[in-house]
Design a protein around this motif. Structure first.
Motif, PDB file in Angstrom:
ATOM      1  N   PRO A 149     -23.308  50.986   0.258  1.00 27.77           N
ATOM      2  CA  PRO A 149     -22.179  50.788   1.180  1.00 27.77           C
ATOM      3  C   PRO A 149     -21.327  49.568   0.810  1.00 27.77           C
ATOM      4  N   TYR A 150     -21.848  48.751  -0.063  1.00 33.75           N
ATOM      5  CA  TYR A 150     -21.283  47.427  -0.291  1.00 33.75           C
ATOM      6  C   TYR A 150     -21.292  47.133  -1.762  1.00 33.75           C
ATOM      7  N   PRO A 151     -20.266  46.668  -2.423  1.00 33.95           N
ATOM      8  CA  PRO A 151     -18.941  46.355  -1.880  1.00 33.95           C
ATOM      9  C   PRO A 151     -18.120  47.630  -1.637  1.00 33.95           C
ATOM     10  N   ALA A 152     -17.544  47.715  -0.469  1.00 35.91           N
ATOM     11  CA  ALA A 152     -16.871  48.939  -0.034  1.00 35.91           C
ATOM     12  C   ALA A 152     -15.752  49.353  -0.985  1.00 35.91           C
ATOM     13  N   GLU A 153     -14.980  48.405  -1.467  1.00 35.31           N
ATOM     14  CA  GLU A 153     -13.838  48.758  -2.323  1.00 35.31           C
ATOM     15  C   GLU A 153     -14.269  49.299  -3.682  1.00 35.31           C
ATOM     16  N   LEU A 154     -15.510  49.058  -4.016  1.00 36.69           N
ATOM     17  CA  LEU A 154     -16.019  49.580  -5.291  1.00 36.69           C
ATOM     18  C   LEU A 154     -16.466  51.035  -5.145  1.00 36.69           C
ATOM     19  N   TYR A 155     -17.108  51.340  -4.018  1.00 42.47           N
ATOM     20  CA  TYR A 155     -17.736  52.660  -3.892  1.00 42.47           C
ATOM     21  C   TYR A 155     -16.937  53.666  -3.068  1.00 42.47           C
ATOM     22  N   GLU A 156     -16.148  53.200  -2.100  1.00 41.92           N
ATOM     23  CA  GLU A 156     -15.392  54.161  -1.285  1.00 41.92           C
ATOM     24  C   GLU A 156     -14.420  55.012  -2.115  1.00 41.92           C
ATOM     25  N   PRO A 157     -13.746  54.400  -3.114  1.00 39.10           N
ATOM     26  CA  PRO A 157     -12.848  55.247  -3.918  1.00 39.10           C
ATOM     27  C   PRO A 157     -13.578  56.376  -4.656  1.00 39.10           C
ATOM     28  N   ILE A 158     -14.873  56.193  -4.920  1.00 40.40           N
ATOM     29  CA  ILE A 158     -15.622  57.257  -5.591  1.00 40.40           C
ATOM     30  C   ILE A 158     -15.763  58.457  -4.656  1.00 40.40           C
ATOM     31  N   TYR A 159     -16.187  58.194  -3.419  1.00 41.14           N
ATOM     32  CA  TYR A 159     -16.267  59.290  -2.444  1.00 41.14           C
ATOM     33  C   TYR A 159     -14.898  59.951  -2.279  1.00 41.14           C
ATOM     34  N   TYR A 160     -13.883  59.101  -2.209  1.00 40.07           N
ATOM     35  CA  TYR A 160     -12.531  59.581  -1.937  1.00 40.07           C
ATOM     36  C   TYR A 160     -12.056  60.549  -3.018  1.00 40.07           C
ATOM     37  N   ILE A 161     -12.166  60.118  -4.284  1.00 42.62           N
ATOM     38  CA  ILE A 161     -11.621  60.980  -5.353  1.00 42.62           C
ATOM     39  C   ILE A 161     -12.480  62.243  -5.506  1.00 42.62           C
ATOM     40  N   LEU A 162     -13.777  62.106  -5.301  1.00 42.70           N
ATOM     41  CA  LEU A 162     -14.633  63.296  -5.419  1.00 42.70           C
ATOM     42  C   LEU A 162     -14.383  64.287  -4.285  1.00 42.70           C
ATOM     43  N   SER A 163     -13.941  63.764  -3.136  1.00 43.79           N
ATOM     44  CA  SER A 163     -13.700  64.653  -1.995  1.00 43.79           C
ATOM     45  C   SER A 163     -12.408  65.446  -2.144  1.00 43.79           C
TER      46      SER A 163
END
Lengths: 324, 324
Positions: free
Chosen positions: A22-36
């Motif tokens: 979950p942390y650092p959010a800016e590192l991992y959230e874009p991965i979920y985002y682009i894969l979604s």
């Protein structure tokens, strides 16, 4: 044999189960985002398809298939920065939604996560699979660099163009099939052949895409006719037309290419007019058929039951029969 | 045991022998360029040192050592884009000398080339080594993201700071030692211990660096005194001072942090004044000694001849005795 749609669904489902810290959010959230954002998941589906055709366990091949999908999305995330693209599949790109640094670094970590997924294979296959993955990954980077180089050049030759699209697009399709086939139990000879099939099919498919930009029906493909012409994209059609054009036609083409302001519809009509006069559509179709033919030749040599080969033939046909 | 300088020379020489394709030039030339900038090659030298200490063949460990160096330079190339840095080691950065896209894509291909080099190990060690490399690489990305996050925050806590520098700086040192030790024949227990030694030494070294920014002699270290203060870098000194400061001191610190225009010398003097009043140097030195102590504790537990441990002790001392 499993249906391609089933395999795509299997991937879709597995993608939603990928977990990152979950942390650092800016590192991992874009991965979920682009894969979604979805997409056809063609590359990982090809990997599973090859595994299935050679009698392998599709479930066990899921992590490497996800590796190909994560890798592909890493390239999209970085390509979007490089192309300064505001949208992908109708959604805001990562560097626009977060910022450029997040897109660089998330992309970097996706490449590493790709390796981690790709390593989820039996020990005896680890080096073989990673060697293919490395070659594929380097090829895509080289292809992207050449594509950018071509943007500022007006003297690109057809063989350079083919070389570029082979690296940028076709090599991953071949690589996915090759990895899948090995996971399914294929020997290196058959693995090379199915890679050859995939690479040549990829080239044929890209050339078809170039043709459809002008000669496809917009209702059917949902794309603006002549988008490549408007953006001066160095497609097979443009490069070959510049080769075939006489002095007046060359001047006319260059006038449109160099025009800073223009009416889009007029530009598309004028350039298409030249394309028609020099009969470049026929050339492109010939080249497309040539690569499709090479794909089928490789396919015939693969040591697989006729039924499985027919599956691959049907798959190839399904890609190539889009009406134009 | 081989001298550290010898190992560094071995690396220097091996780096000059790395070969990449000539084409596309913009993809591969930046790799030669950034690697030619030199530096102390500390990370790959540590890898060779650990291999040597456990009785391994240093020559055989050269490719993984180069992998660490190529990986490190990939992170520098991308960090320089993210930090908008015009210079590195006095030379123009890649994104300035070529362009940003070249720096993104060359960095990407360097990460892949890092994997290719890291894979040049015996089959039986391949997965173990790559797992460590993956963890190290992900850690560095997380550390870089946190470092960027901290730039825009004024409420960073000491434990967050330690967590960040551990990932950004210390984990690679631990990872290099761990990989080298395994290549040298260490068992996993000793490999973990030497990683622990390296990580804690790395933390101590980073804290020393923070202290030397203000309390080091500029003649000796060639850096501007107070560079971190001028750029508002969230160092141990600043974060801890904000914790220790009373209301007036906090207001004074924030005034300088938020000042858009200021006289550099006045800022350094004023902030250093607060650092002195709250006695933050002592806190930082205590923390530094604590991590150095942890490093030495791990070292003592390693199953190595006394002579080899002494080599590691001397190495640690050589890093930590810089007079300030």
């Amino acid at each position: 044999m499993r249906e391609l749609q089933d395999l795509q669904l299997l991937i879709d489902n597995a993608v939603t189960q990928l977990k990152y810290p979950p942390y650092p959010a800016e590192l991992y959230e874009p991965i979920y985002y682009i894969l979604s954002m979805g997409g056809k998941r063609m590359r990982p589906a090809l990997l599973l398809m090859a595994c299935d055709l050679f009698g392998g366990d599709v479930e066990k091949a899921l992590p490497p298939a996800l590796a190909i999908e994560v890798f592909h999305n890493f390239t999209l995330m970085h390509d979007d920065i490089m192309d300064n693209a505001p949208l992908r599949r109708g959604k805001t790109t990562v560097h626009e939604r977060w910022n450029q640094n997040a897109a660089i670094l998330s992309g970097d970590v996706m490449l590493i996560e790709g390796y981690k997924l790709m390593m989820q294979v039996e020990d005896r296959l680890l080096r073989i699979i990673l060697d293919i993955f490395n070659d594929t990954a380097v090829g895509v980077c080289e292809g992207q660099q050449l594509d950018m180089d071509f943007e500022t050049r007006n003297d690109v030759k057809i063989d350079e163009y083919i070389y570029m699209i082979r690296l940028k697009t076709a090599v991953v399709l071949g690589g996915a099939l090759k990895i899948g086939s090995i996971l399914g139990g294929a020997d290196m000879k058959d693995a090379e052949l199915i890679a050859d099939f995939g690479e040549n099919l990829g080239l044929a498919f890209q050339l078809q895409d170039d043709i459809l930009d002008i000669y496809g029906s917009p209702e059917k493909f949902g794309k603006q006719v002549g988008g490549d012409i408007i953006s001066n994209k160095k497609t097979y059609l443009l490069i070959k037309s510049l080769e075939l054009a006489d002095e007046a036609q060359t001047a006319e083409l260059n006038k449109w290419i160099n025009a800073k302001e223009f009416d889009s519809q007029l530009k598309v009509e004028a350039v298409t007019g030249i394309y028609n006069t020099v009969q470049v559509k026929q050339c492109a179709e010939n080249a497309m058929h040539e690569y499709a033919e090479k794909a089928f030749e490789a396919l015939e040599k693969i040591n697989l039951p006729e039924e499985n080969k027919q599956y691959l033939r049907d798959f190839a046909d399904s890609l190539m029969v889009r009406e134009h």
